[in-house]
Write a protein that holds these residues in place. Sequence first.
Motif, PDB file in Angstrom:
ATOM      1  N   TRP A 182       0.802  -0.982  -0.073  1.00  0.00           N
ATOM      2  CA  TRP A 182      -0.187   0.023   0.072  1.00  0.00           C
ATOM      3  C   TRP A 182       0.771   1.123  -0.012  1.00  0.00           C
ATOM      4  CZ3 TRP A 182      -4.720   0.846  -1.383  1.00  0.00           C
ATOM      5  CH2 TRP A 182      -5.926  -0.380  -1.524  1.00  0.00           C
ATOM      6  N   VAL A 183       1.878   1.214   0.883  1.00  0.00           N
ATOM      7  CA  VAL A 183       2.759   2.489   0.907  1.00  0.00           C
ATOM      8  C   VAL A 183       3.483   2.445  -0.574  1.00  0.00           C
ATOM      9  CG1 VAL A 183       5.049   3.250   1.559  1.00  0.00           C
ATOM     10  CG2 VAL A 183       3.355   2.272   3.408  1.00  0.00           C
ATOM     11  N   ARG A 184       3.792   1.466  -1.183  1.00  0.00           N
ATOM     12  CA  ARG A 184       4.305   1.595  -2.799  1.00  0.00           C
ATOM     13  C   ARG A 184       3.358   2.180  -3.752  1.00  0.00           C
ATOM     14  NH1 ARG A 184       5.430  -3.669  -3.737  1.00  0.00           N
ATOM     15  NH2 ARG A 184       6.613  -3.975  -1.943  1.00  0.00           N
ATOM     16  N   ARG A 185       2.103   1.752  -3.739  1.00  0.00           N
ATOM     17  CA  ARG A 185       0.996   1.956  -4.415  1.00  0.00           C
ATOM     18  C   ARG A 185       0.991   3.638  -4.297  1.00  0.00           C
ATOM     19  NH1 ARG A 185      -3.658  -2.748  -4.386  1.00  0.00           N
ATOM     20  NH2 ARG A 185      -2.502  -4.242  -5.490  1.00  0.00           N
ATOM     21  N   ALA A 186       0.737   3.740  -2.938  1.00  0.00           N
ATOM     22  CA  ALA A 186       0.641   5.304  -2.866  1.00  0.00           C
ATOM     23  C   ALA A 186       1.745   6.185  -3.258  1.00  0.00           C
ATOM     24  CB  ALA A 186       0.384   5.547  -1.394  1.00  0.00           C
ATOM     25  N   ARG A 187       2.909   5.860  -3.093  1.00  0.00           N
ATOM     26  CA  ARG A 187       3.928   6.640  -3.864  1.00  0.00           C
ATOM     27  C   ARG A 187       3.864   6.654  -5.090  1.00  0.00           C
ATOM     28  NH1 ARG A 187       9.337   4.483  -0.501  1.00  0.00           N
ATOM     29  NH2 ARG A 187       8.780   5.473   1.698  1.00  0.00           N
ATOM     30  N   ASN A 188       3.691   5.284  -5.820  1.00  0.00           N
ATOM     31  CA  ASN A 188       3.407   5.471  -7.338  1.00  0.00           C
ATOM     32  C   ASN A 188       2.182   6.594  -7.841  1.00  0.00           C
ATOM     33  OD1 ASN A 188       5.465   3.746  -7.494  1.00  0.00           O
ATOM     34  ND2 ASN A 188       4.109   1.732  -7.545  1.00  0.00           N
ATOM     35  N   GLN A 189       1.292   6.330  -7.047  1.00  0.00           N
ATOM     36  CA  GLN A 189       0.100   7.201  -7.350  1.00  0.00           C
ATOM     37  C   GLN A 189       0.754   8.995  -7.350  1.00  0.00           C
ATOM     38  OE1 GLN A 189      -2.543   6.153  -8.659  1.00  0.00           O
ATOM     39  NE2 GLN A 189      -3.504   7.984  -8.896  1.00  0.00           N
ATOM     40  N   TRP A 190       1.064   9.072  -6.409  1.00  0.00           N
ATOM     41  CA  TRP A 190       1.676  10.474  -5.913  1.00  0.00           C
ATOM     42  C   TRP A 190       2.556  10.756  -7.060  1.00  0.00           C
ATOM     43  CZ3 TRP A 190       0.374  14.669  -4.130  1.00  0.00           C
ATOM     44  CH2 TRP A 190       1.542  15.728  -3.762  1.00  0.00           C
ATOM     45  N   ASP A 191       3.497   9.968  -7.479  1.00  0.00           N
ATOM     46  CA  ASP A 191       4.659  10.214  -8.531  1.00  0.00           C
ATOM     47  C   ASP A 191       3.957  10.352  -9.754  1.00  0.00           C
ATOM     48  OD1 ASP A 191       6.874  10.051  -6.961  1.00  0.00           O
ATOM     49  OD2 ASP A 191       7.395   7.993  -7.369  1.00  0.00           O
ATOM     50  N   SER A 192       2.746   9.715 -10.090  1.00  0.00           N
ATOM     51  CA  SER A 192       2.121   9.810 -11.617  1.00  0.00           C
ATOM     52  C   SER A 192       1.334  11.294 -11.552  1.00  0.00           C
ATOM     53  CB  SER A 192       1.122   8.700 -11.872  1.00  0.00           C
ATOM     54  OG  SER A 192      -0.160   8.754 -10.960  1.00  0.00           O
ATOM     55  N   VAL A 193       0.452  11.452 -10.438  1.00  0.00           N
ATOM     56  CA  VAL A 193       0.131  12.849 -10.477  1.00  0.00           C
ATOM     57  C   VAL A 193       0.979  14.027 -10.497  1.00  0.00           C
ATOM     58  CG1 VAL A 193      -1.110  14.383  -8.789  1.00  0.00           C
ATOM     59  CG2 VAL A 193      -1.954  11.986  -9.038  1.00  0.00           C
ATOM     60  N   LYS A 194       2.344  13.717  -9.884  1.00  0.00           N
ATOM     61  CA  LYS A 194       3.172  14.830  -9.970  1.00  0.00           C
ATOM     62  C   LYS A 194       3.833  15.077 -11.344  1.00  0.00           C
ATOM     63  CE  LYS A 194       7.849  14.948  -7.970  1.00  0.00           C
ATOM     64  NZ  LYS A 194       8.584  14.591  -7.087  1.00  0.00           N
ATOM     65  N   GLN A 195       4.159  13.903 -11.964  1.00  0.00           N
ATOM     66  CA  GLN A 195       4.513  13.842 -13.299  1.00  0.00           C
ATOM     67  C   GLN A 195       3.544  14.240 -14.114  1.00  0.00           C
ATOM     68  OE1 GLN A 195       5.552   9.962 -14.375  1.00  0.00           O
ATOM     69  NE2 GLN A 195       7.692   9.871 -13.121  1.00  0.00           N
ATOM     70  N   GLU A 196       2.291  14.128 -14.216  1.00  0.00           N
ATOM     71  CA  GLU A 196       1.114  14.914 -14.935  1.00  0.00           C
ATOM     72  C   GLU A 196       1.045  16.272 -14.668  1.00  0.00           C
ATOM     73  OE1 GLU A 196      -3.368  14.136 -15.953  1.00  0.00           O
ATOM     74  OE2 GLU A 196      -2.154  12.393 -15.115  1.00  0.00           O
ATOM     75  N   LEU A 197       1.314  16.748 -13.384  1.00  0.00           N
ATOM     76  CA  LEU A 197       1.165  18.082 -13.191  1.00  0.00           C
ATOM     77  C   LEU A 197       2.444  18.908 -13.892  1.00  0.00           C
ATOM     78  CD1 LEU A 197      -0.023  18.407  -9.325  1.00  0.00           C
ATOM     79  CD2 LEU A 197      -1.029  19.051 -11.360  1.00  0.00           C
ATOM     80  N   GLU A 198       3.586  18.378 -13.673  1.00  0.00           N
ATOM     81  CA  GLU A 198       4.711  18.870 -14.507  1.00  0.00           C
ATOM     82  C   GLU A 198       4.541  19.015 -15.877  1.00  0.00           C
ATOM     83  OE1 GLU A 198       8.022  16.414 -13.110  1.00  0.00           O
ATOM     84  OE2 GLU A 198       8.052  17.522 -10.915  1.00  0.00           O
ATOM     85  N   ARG A 199       4.059  17.817 -16.544  1.00  0.00           N
ATOM     86  CA  ARG A 199       3.800  17.652 -18.051  1.00  0.00           C
ATOM     87  C   ARG A 199       2.955  18.721 -18.372  1.00  0.00           C
ATOM     88  NH1 ARG A 199       1.883  12.055 -19.007  1.00  0.00           N
ATOM     89  NH2 ARG A 199       2.537  11.633 -16.998  1.00  0.00           N
ATOM     90  N   GLU A 200       1.809  19.197 -17.727  1.00  0.00           N
ATOM     91  CA  GLU A 200       0.931  20.026 -17.989  1.00  0.00           C
ATOM     92  C   GLU A 200       1.522  21.776 -17.811  1.00  0.00           C
ATOM     93  OE1 GLU A 200      -2.778  19.806 -15.818  1.00  0.00           O
ATOM     94  OE2 GLU A 200      -3.192  17.684 -16.281  1.00  0.00           O
ATOM     95  N   LEU A 201       2.210  21.899 -16.694  1.00  0.00           N
ATOM     96  CA  LEU A 201       2.774  22.898 -16.573  1.00  0.00           C
ATOM     97  C   LEU A 201       3.785  23.337 -17.563  1.00  0.00           C
ATOM     98  CD1 LEU A 201       3.526  22.978 -12.703  1.00  0.00           C
ATOM     99  CD2 LEU A 201       2.054  24.287 -14.004  1.00  0.00           C
TER     100      LEU A 201
END
Length: 143
Positions: A35-54
């Motif tokens: 669950w910790v790994r999934r949470a980190r992966n989800q956070w990283d994907s959200v962060k990457q998508e935000l960076e791409r949009e920016l």
Amino acid sequence: MFEIGFPELIVIAVVALVVLGPERLPKAARFAGLWVRRARNQWDSVKQELERELAAEELKRNLHEAQEALRRTEEQARRGGAQAQQQFDELRTAVKDTGAEQGAAAGADTAADVAAASAPQAHVEPAAVEPTASEPGHERPRA
């Protein structure tokens, strides 16, 4: 946010050992890690998508600024071209006016030349001319 240090981890491990027991603790640790790994992966994907949009938004802004600069440059070039064309037309008009004035004066000279050329020419012998006192090097002989 909140920090979990080494002493807090030891307390959590001891409580988990007491509550779950030694048989279920390894499975629970794997499940918690998953669950910790999934949470980190989800956070990283959200962060990457935000960076791409920016980044895409920044690229759009830069493209828009470049297009505006190109439009301004094009407008300046058009204004410069129009000014150059206007100056060229003024110069052409001035040259034509000057040429017309010179042509009229030359036309008058040409008409006189044509009239003189068409008139019969009389053959005139040069007469002996005595030098005048005003011409240098030619003095009148004194009597």
